[in-house]
Design a protein around this motif. Structure first.
Motif, mmCIF file in Angstrom:
data_model
loop_
_atom_site.group_PDB
_atom_site.id
_atom_site.type_symbol
_atom_site.label_atom_id
_atom_site.label_comp_id
_atom_site.label_asym_id
_atom_site.label_seq_id
_atom_site.Cartn_x
_atom_site.Cartn_y
_atom_site.Cartn_z
ATOM 1 N N GLN A 66 -13.395 -26.676 43.104
ATOM 2 C CA GLN A 66 -14.103 -27.763 42.426
ATOM 3 C C GLN A 66 -13.563 -27.959 41.026
ATOM 4 O O GLN A 66 -13.566 -29.043 40.498
ATOM 5 N N GLY A 67 -13.114 -26.931 40.413
ATOM 6 C CA GLY A 67 -12.624 -26.949 39.045
ATOM 7 C C GLY A 67 -12.625 -25.523 38.541
ATOM 8 O O GLY A 67 -12.944 -24.601 39.280
ATOM 9 N N GLY A 68 -12.248 -25.325 37.299
ATOM 10 C CA GLY A 68 -12.242 -23.982 36.734
ATOM 11 C C GLY A 68 -11.052 -23.773 35.833
ATOM 12 O O GLY A 68 -10.542 -24.716 35.228
ATOM 13 N N PHE A 69 -10.580 -22.516 35.769
ATOM 14 C CA PHE A 69 -9.472 -22.132 34.905
ATOM 15 C C PHE A 69 -8.484 -21.268 35.657
ATOM 16 O O PHE A 69 -8.877 -20.450 36.487
ATOM 17 N N ALA A 70 -7.210 -21.429 35.334
ATOM 18 C CA ALA A 70 -6.152 -20.575 35.869
ATOM 19 C C ALA A 70 -5.496 -19.877 34.684
ATOM 20 O O ALA A 70 -5.233 -20.492 33.655
ATOM 21 N N ASP A 71 -5.233 -18.579 34.855
ATOM 22 C CA ASP A 71 -4.600 -17.791 33.802
ATOM 23 C C ASP A 71 -3.515 -16.942 34.441
ATOM 24 O O ASP A 71 -3.789 -16.132 35.326
ATOM 25 N N THR A 72 -2.282 -17.173 34.033
ATOM 26 C CA THR A 72 -1.173 -16.374 34.551
ATOM 27 C C THR A 72 -0.520 -15.620 33.411
ATOM 28 O O THR A 72 -0.458 -16.102 32.285
ATOM 29 N N GLY A 73 -0.095 -14.412 33.732
ATOM 30 C CA GLY A 73 0.531 -13.554 32.727
ATOM 31 C C GLY A 73 1.216 -12.389 33.412
ATOM 32 O O GLY A 73 1.470 -12.429 34.620
#
Length: 135
Positions: A66-73
């Motif tokens: 639906q939506g949200g956040f992506a964090d790559t590292g």
């Protein structure tokens, strides 16, 4: 064969995926982006759409977010989704019925709070419906 990296997909209800994968395509707010092992650090909001996951066994899966956040590292990719549902669990007729019910709730709303809640639910359901049309 691409190198694997750790991927976690979390929704408020549960942890949906926590495994090593080869690739993930994310529907970012500014466009889709692919993540492979050793991706540069990046944080992005997510628009409604399907995450495409290529698993290490060669299979692939799609999950509606639906939506949200992506964090790559350095530790891989983590997605915190507002709502996440495997594509095979989404049924067009069920979504259409839910939209109809929400529209009836909107018509019957007795105050602004109820109207706002019904409009929000209709908007979310229509996002799911539009994403289903792309499958």
């Amino acid at each position: 064969m691409a190198e694997a990296f750790q991927f976690e997909l979390v929704s408020p209800e549960r942890l949906l995926i926590s495994e090593a994968v080869e690739e993930v395509v994310v529907p970012g707010s500014d466009g889709d982006f692919g993540v492979l092992a050793h991706h540069a650090p990046l944080m992005s909001t997510i628009r409604p759409g399907f995450i495409e996951v290529k698993h290490t066994d060669g299979s692939a899966s799609k999950i509606f977010v639906q939506g949200g956040f992506a964090d790559t590292g350095p530790n891989g990719l983590t997605i915190l989704a507002e709502r996440a549902v495997p594509a095979e669990d989404l049924k067009a007729d069920v979504i259409a019925a839910e939209i109809k019910d929400a529209e009836e709730d909107l018509a019957d709303a007795s105050d602004d709070a109820a109207r706002t809640a019904a409009q929000h639910k209709i908007g979310q359901l229509k996002e799911v419906q539009a994403a289903l049309a792309t499958l």
